[in-house]
Design an enzyme around this catalytic site. Structure first.
Site, PDB file in Angstrom:
ATOM      1  N   ARG A   1      -2.845  -9.576   5.686  1.00  0.00           N
ATOM      2  CA  ARG A   1      -3.289  -9.726   4.291  1.00  0.00           C
ATOM      3  C   ARG A   1      -2.142  -9.273   3.391  1.00  0.00           C
ATOM      4  NH1 ARG A   1      -5.676  -6.880   0.107  1.00  0.00           N
ATOM      5  NH2 ARG A   1      -7.416  -7.898  -0.944  1.00  0.00           N
TER       6      ARG A   1
ATOM      7  N   LYS B   1       0.831  -1.209   0.000  1.00  0.00           N
ATOM      8  CA  LYS B   1       0.000   0.000   0.000  1.00  0.00           C
ATOM      9  C   LYS B   1       0.865   1.258   0.000  1.00  0.00           C
ATOM     10  CE  LYS B   1      -4.309  -1.938   1.482  1.00  0.00           C
ATOM     11  NZ  LYS B   1      -5.287  -2.155   2.551  1.00  0.00           N
TER      12      LYS B   1
HETATM   13  N1  HH2 Z   1      -7.305  -4.073   1.324  1.00  0.00           N
HETATM   14  C1  HH2 Z   1      -7.686  -4.243   0.033  1.00  0.00           C
HETATM   15  C2  HH2 Z   1      -8.778  -5.066  -0.284  1.00  0.00           C
HETATM   16  N2  HH2 Z   1      -9.454  -5.725   0.688  1.00  0.00           N
HETATM   17  N3  HH2 Z   1      -9.745  -6.265   2.986  1.00  0.00           N
HETATM   18  C3  HH2 Z   1      -9.382  -6.111   4.272  1.00  0.00           C
HETATM   19  N4  HH2 Z   1     -10.035  -6.766   5.256  1.00  0.00           N
HETATM   20  N5  HH2 Z   1      -8.324  -5.292   4.632  1.00  0.00           N
HETATM   21  C4  HH2 Z   1      -7.623  -4.588   3.703  1.00  0.00           C
HETATM   22  O1  HH2 Z   1      -6.696  -3.846   4.088  1.00  0.00           O
HETATM   23  C5  HH2 Z   1      -7.975  -4.732   2.319  1.00  0.00           C
HETATM   24  C6  HH2 Z   1      -9.071  -5.592   1.991  1.00  0.00           C
HETATM   25  C7  HH2 Z   1      -6.926  -3.526  -1.049  1.00  0.00           C
HETATM   26  O2  HH2 Z   1      -5.826  -4.247  -1.564  1.00  0.00           O
HETATM   27  P1  HH2 Z   1      -5.639  -4.951  -3.020  1.00  0.00           P
HETATM   28  O3  HH2 Z   1      -6.169  -6.333  -2.992  1.00  0.00           O
HETATM   29  O4  HH2 Z   1      -4.211  -4.850  -3.344  1.00  0.00           O
HETATM   30  O5  HH2 Z   1      -6.392  -4.096  -4.055  1.00  0.00           O
HETATM   31  P2  HH2 Z   1      -7.934  -3.984  -4.525  1.00  0.00           P
HETATM   32  O6  HH2 Z   1      -8.656  -3.179  -3.525  1.00  0.00           O
HETATM   33  O7  HH2 Z   1      -7.814  -3.229  -5.808  1.00  0.00           O
HETATM   34  O8  HH2 Z   1      -8.521  -5.329  -4.647  1.00  0.00           O
END
Ligand code: HH2
Length: 272
Positions: free
Chosen positions: A252, A216
């Site tokens: 995560r 992030k």
């Molecule tokens: N961050 C993302 C997506 N889902 N769920 C939880 N519980 N906590 C988080 O910090 C979180 C989440 C964002 O990350 P990423 O999968 O890289 O991207 P995208 O939102 O585009 O799927």
């Protein structure tokens, strides 16, 4: 059914597979269901306790996807896995959660903390599954426009406590619930930093804490490297080790193997 504490000894890892064209970290790479299922199994082999499967991007500015489109993205992956891998379904839609749970998912990861769909609490209560409640100010489309807090740590803690009470009142046993402060979800850089430094306050709520810091921008901006919008894996590991020391349970992450080695060693040293 195991409690969240039993299911996720500290530290445990949640791998990430996004079946979306536009996700921050891996958008477009796993649109093919065979590729996505293969990636899930690879992350489990690398040491993931569970893999977060998402069919809707939550990146800042992203538009919501329809129910049909989200189902079209995730159901074929779950069918290919046929219950043979531990899955968290990353969704705000009760119908997506219901279908995923029927296909073997064991945790619902809802970035709205069950506020997005009035039917979600009932689906989770009925299934008896694990659930992650995450804090977000606003919606993914608008959340980074002007995030505002008085005291971000106490506001996020109070929100998570409220949502925990809501879930318990809706028939979801407290032992099945995991909490997440939602790094990057309606938060400016200084809010993300304050929350990461104040994680012990979230841990003090008594539930296992899940944290998504991997790759992030908060991590990238600390280093102010050539790509400040995205933290490197090494920088993500540094932040994760810091979070472990504050009591975070579940991480995560995108590079599971790297985090598994680093966090296992950090935990062994701390426990010894
Ligand atoms: N961050 C993302 C997506 N889902 N769920 C939880 N519980 N906590 C988080 O910090 C979180 C989440 C964002 O990350 P990423 O999968 O890289 O991207 P995208 O939102 O585009 O799927």
């Amino acid at each position: 059914m195991a409690t969240a504490h039993e299911r996720f000894p500290r530290p445990s890892l949640m791998g990430v597979v996004n079946v979306t064209p536009d996700s921050f970290s891996d958008g477009g790479a796993f649109l093919d269901p065979d590729a996505a299922a293969g990636r899930v199994l690879a992350l489990v082999a690398d040491g993931a306790a569970i893999v977060d499967l998402g069919g809707e991007s939550t990146r800042p500015g992203s538009e919501p996807v329809s129910l049909d489109e989200e189902l079209r993205r995730v159901v074929p992956v779950l069918e290919r896995l046929a219950g043979g891998a531990p899955i968290a379904i990353d969704t705000c839609k009760a119908e997506v959660a219901r279908r995923a749970l029927a296909l073997g998912a064991e945790l619902v990861n809802d970035v709205t903390a069950l506020r997005g769909d009035p039917a979600m609490a009932g689906v989770v209560a009925e299934a008896g599954c694990l659930v992650c409640l995450m804090h977000m100010q606003g919606t993914p489309r608008t959340m980074q426009v002007a995030p505002r807090y008085g005291d971000v740590v106490s506001e996020v803690s109070a929100f998570l406590e409220q949502r925990l009470a809501f879930c318990v009142a809706a028939g979801i046993p407290e032992e099945r619930i995991v909490l997440d402060p939602g790094i990057g979800f309606g938060k400016a850089h200084e809010h993300n930093l304050a929350l990461t430094r104040g994680l012990h306050s979230i841990v003090a709520l008594g539930r296992p804490v899940l944290l998504g810091l991997s790759r992030k921008s908060m991590v990238g901006r600390l280093l102010a490297g050539p790509e400040p919008r995205r933290g490197s894996d090494a920088a993500s590991v540094g932040a994760a080790v810091f979070a472990l020391a504050q009591g975070v349970t579940l991480f995560r992450v995108h590079d599971v193997r790297l985090h598994a080695d680093a966090l296992t060693v950090a935990a062994l040293l701390a426990d010894g």
